[in-house]
Design a protein around this motif. Structure first.
Motif, PDB file in Angstrom:
ATOM      1  N   ASN A  97       0.787  -1.304   0.075  1.00  0.00           N
ATOM      2  CA  ASN A  97       0.120  -0.009   0.160  1.00  0.00           C
ATOM      3  C   ASN A  97       0.798   1.206   0.064  1.00  0.00           C
ATOM      4  N   GLY A  98       1.928   1.120   0.320  1.00  0.00           N
ATOM      5  CA  GLY A  98       2.881   2.500   0.545  1.00  0.00           C
ATOM      6  C   GLY A  98       3.635   2.796  -0.777  1.00  0.00           C
ATOM      7  N   LEU A  99       3.245   1.887  -1.854  1.00  0.00           N
ATOM      8  CA  LEU A  99       4.304   2.472  -3.050  1.00  0.00           C
ATOM      9  C   LEU A  99       3.862   3.306  -3.945  1.00  0.00           C
ATOM     10  N   PRO A 100       2.524   3.566  -3.943  1.00  0.00           N
ATOM     11  CA  PRO A 100       2.078   4.748  -4.789  1.00  0.00           C
ATOM     12  C   PRO A 100       2.768   6.275  -4.351  1.00  0.00           C
ATOM     13  N   LYS A 101       2.630   6.126  -2.981  1.00  0.00           N
ATOM     14  CA  LYS A 101       3.229   7.531  -2.289  1.00  0.00           C
ATOM     15  C   LYS A 101       4.567   7.386  -2.490  1.00  0.00           C
ATOM     16  N   ILE A 102       5.442   6.297  -2.298  1.00  0.00           N
ATOM     17  CA  ILE A 102       7.089   6.156  -2.633  1.00  0.00           C
ATOM     18  C   ILE A 102       7.098   6.593  -3.981  1.00  0.00           C
ATOM     19  N   VAL A 103       6.525   6.026  -4.826  1.00  0.00           N
ATOM     20  CA  VAL A 103       6.691   6.259  -6.348  1.00  0.00           C
ATOM     21  C   VAL A 103       6.620   7.738  -6.892  1.00  0.00           C
ATOM     22  N   LYS A 104       5.588   8.323  -6.230  1.00  0.00           N
ATOM     23  CA  LYS A 104       5.318   9.897  -6.294  1.00  0.00           C
ATOM     24  C   LYS A 104       6.418  10.438  -5.653  1.00  0.00           C
ATOM     25  N   LYS A 105       6.940  10.267  -4.595  1.00  0.00           N
ATOM     26  CA  LYS A 105       8.033  10.921  -3.974  1.00  0.00           C
ATOM     27  C   LYS A 105       9.307  10.869  -4.594  1.00  0.00           C
ATOM     28  N   MET A 106       9.695   9.678  -5.232  1.00  0.00           N
ATOM     29  CA  MET A 106      10.870   9.349  -5.986  1.00  0.00           C
ATOM     30  C   MET A 106      10.712  10.008  -7.125  1.00  0.00           C
ATOM     31  N   GLN A 107       9.504  10.352  -7.820  1.00  0.00           N
ATOM     32  CA  GLN A 107       9.537  10.935  -9.101  1.00  0.00           C
ATOM     33  C   GLN A 107       9.711  12.599  -8.927  1.00  0.00           C
ATOM     34  N   THR A 108       9.049  13.090  -7.481  1.00  0.00           N
ATOM     35  CA  THR A 108       9.622  14.331  -7.321  1.00  0.00           C
ATOM     36  C   THR A 108      11.033  14.704  -7.192  1.00  0.00           C
ATOM     37  N   ARG A 109      11.473  13.670  -6.625  1.00  0.00           N
ATOM     38  CA  ARG A 109      13.095  14.131  -6.605  1.00  0.00           C
ATOM     39  C   ARG A 109      13.854  13.795  -7.905  1.00  0.00           C
ATOM     40  N   GLY A 110      12.985  13.413  -9.067  1.00  0.00           N
ATOM     41  CA  GLY A 110      13.691  13.266 -10.225  1.00  0.00           C
ATOM     42  C   GLY A 110      14.171  11.859 -10.695  1.00  0.00           C
ATOM     43  N   LYS A 135      -2.874  -2.650 -18.598  1.00  0.00           N
ATOM     44  CA  LYS A 135      -3.018  -1.058 -18.364  1.00  0.00           C
ATOM     45  C   LYS A 135      -4.133  -0.822 -17.523  1.00  0.00           C
ATOM     46  N   ASN A 136      -5.306  -1.395 -17.670  1.00  0.00           N
ATOM     47  CA  ASN A 136      -6.454  -1.221 -17.071  1.00  0.00           C
ATOM     48  C   ASN A 136      -6.662  -1.708 -15.584  1.00  0.00           C
ATOM     49  N   GLU A 137      -5.883  -2.647 -15.285  1.00  0.00           N
ATOM     50  CA  GLU A 137      -5.633  -3.165 -14.040  1.00  0.00           C
ATOM     51  C   GLU A 137      -4.702  -2.350 -13.385  1.00  0.00           C
ATOM     52  N   LEU A 138      -3.616  -1.602 -13.973  1.00  0.00           N
ATOM     53  CA  LEU A 138      -2.809  -0.723 -13.238  1.00  0.00           C
ATOM     54  C   LEU A 138      -3.393   0.634 -12.858  1.00  0.00           C
ATOM     55  N   ASN A 139      -4.339   1.025 -13.808  1.00  0.00           N
ATOM     56  CA  ASN A 139      -5.088   2.233 -13.877  1.00  0.00           C
ATOM     57  C   ASN A 139      -5.908   2.474 -12.543  1.00  0.00           C
ATOM     58  N   GLN A 140      -6.382   1.576 -11.984  1.00  0.00           N
ATOM     59  CA  GLN A 140      -7.272   1.373 -10.814  1.00  0.00           C
ATOM     60  C   GLN A 140      -6.529   2.037  -9.626  1.00  0.00           C
ATOM     61  N   PHE A 141      -4.942   2.245  -9.956  1.00  0.00           N
ATOM     62  CA  PHE A 141      -4.388   2.646  -8.572  1.00  0.00           C
ATOM     63  C   PHE A 141      -3.595   4.134  -8.866  1.00  0.00           C
ATOM     64  N   ASP A 142      -3.033   4.644  -7.711  1.00  0.00           N
ATOM     65  CA  ASP A 142      -2.646   5.975  -8.171  1.00  0.00           C
ATOM     66  C   ASP A 142      -1.230   6.084  -8.584  1.00  0.00           C
ATOM     67  N   PHE A 143      -0.843   5.286  -9.657  1.00  0.00           N
ATOM     68  CA  PHE A 143       0.516   5.525 -10.210  1.00  0.00           C
ATOM     69  C   PHE A 143       0.376   6.262 -11.504  1.00  0.00           C
ATOM     70  N   ASP A 144       1.425   6.962 -11.823  1.00  0.00           N
ATOM     71  CA  ASP A 144       1.629   7.454 -13.120  1.00  0.00           C
ATOM     72  C   ASP A 144       3.062   7.368 -13.653  1.00  0.00           C
ATOM     73  N   PHE A 145       2.863   6.356 -14.276  1.00  0.00           N
ATOM     74  CA  PHE A 145       4.390   5.882 -14.581  1.00  0.00           C
ATOM     75  C   PHE A 145       4.961   6.887 -15.934  1.00  0.00           C
ATOM     76  N   LYS A 146       3.776   7.315 -16.741  1.00  0.00           N
ATOM     77  CA  LYS A 146       4.443   8.379 -17.920  1.00  0.00           C
ATOM     78  C   LYS A 146       5.078   9.388 -17.215  1.00  0.00           C
ATOM     79  N   LYS A 147       4.946   9.919 -15.996  1.00  0.00           N
ATOM     80  CA  LYS A 147       5.738  11.064 -15.650  1.00  0.00           C
ATOM     81  C   LYS A 147       7.253  11.212 -15.941  1.00  0.00           C
TER      82      LYS A 147
END
Ligand SMILES: [Mg+2]
Length: 264
Positions: A97-110, A135-147
């Motif tokens: 459950n912690g990964l979406p937030k951790i991914v976002k934080k990493m993306q913010t750090r570049g 793609k549809n299965e992943l889209n349900q969660f708060d990830f944005d890998f395009k970023k």
């Protein structure tokens, strides 16, 4: 907690692999990722996992038995129709459950983040692009890998043709919106082609996958390219209870599904 280290793990070691089912261990490694690090996640059993495991690949024993039974009963092509139908009905949840937030934080750090899944691409039965399921299965969660890849358009890797098992059709790996669909090819080989196509260079790779076969592939990639590698075989999915069923139960459920398809 399961935590094993492979290799010498000395300061001079270029590639280090650990095996863990512990979120804290994974999070601490991800916290150290910087702008020159490429972080790569596998999808199945790392980012997401199906909640109903009766027929899902998570429950390997049942899944194999179900495939065998369906192939015998209705032939492999209809069996695939049924398996797709079952898959469309899966509900997924995050494995961590912690990964979406951790991914976002990493993306913010570049930090650049990529998903590298073995998933197939292209037309399959009534689906125009089978990768859309993932793609549809992943889209349900708060990830944005395009970023991390706003400047990289869709890539079809025509240089890596591969045959879909049992069907005489060729498929190609695809990169799109931060996700590479590797069509079951060696993940290191596909990653190599991807990095050849883009202009960015990385000093370090952090790779998270549940399968040792894929870890070994990325270890080889890192050594060949002289890139520092930190690989994590993340085995958290193994901690969850599996919905064990006996053969009779399985066959009973499968017969209902076969009937609903009118294949009897
Ligand atoms: Mg996996």
């Amino acid at each position: 907690m399961l935590l094993l280290f492979f290799g010498g793990c000395s300061q001079t070691e270029l590639v280090e692999t650990i095996v863990t089912d512990n979120d804290g261990v994974l999070h601490r490694i991800l916290e150290k990722a910087d702008k020159n690090t490429l972080v790569i996640f596998d999808c199945d059993e790392v980012l997401i996992t199906p909640t109903d495991t009766l027929f899902s690949p998570v429950n390997e024993d049942n899944y194999k038995k179900a495939i065998q039974y369906l192939n015998k009963k209705v032939g492999f092509s209809r069996a695939d129709d049924i398996l797709i139908d079952i898959r469309k009905r899966y509900k997924f949840r995050l494995l961590n459950n912690g990964l979406p937030k951790i991914v976002k934080k990493m993306q913010t750090r570049g930090v650049s983040i990529l998903v590298l899944t073995s998933h197939w691409t292209g037309e399959f039965h009534n689906i125009k692009s089978v990768e859309d399921l993932r793609k549809n299965e992943l889209n349900q969660f708060d990830f944005d890998f395009k970023k991390s890849w706003n400047n990289v358009d869709k890539i079809v890797f025509y240089e890596l043709p591969t045959k879909l098992p049992r069907y005489n059709v060729t498929r190609y790996p695809i990169f799109e919106n931060g996700i590479i669909f590797a069509c079951n090819l060696d993940k290191g080989d596909v990653l190599q082609k991807f990095l050849n196509r883009i202009s960015r260079k990385f000093d370090k790779i952090i790779f998270v996958d549940d399968k040792m076969k894929n870890i070994r592939s990325i270890e080889r990639f890192c050594k060949k390219n002289n890139i520092e590698g930190k690989c994590i075989q993340y085995k958290k999915a193994e901690l969850f209870n599996k919905n064990k069923a006996n053969l009779q139960e399985l066959e009973r459920e499968l017969n209902k599904i076969i009937d609903s398809h009118g294949f009897n």
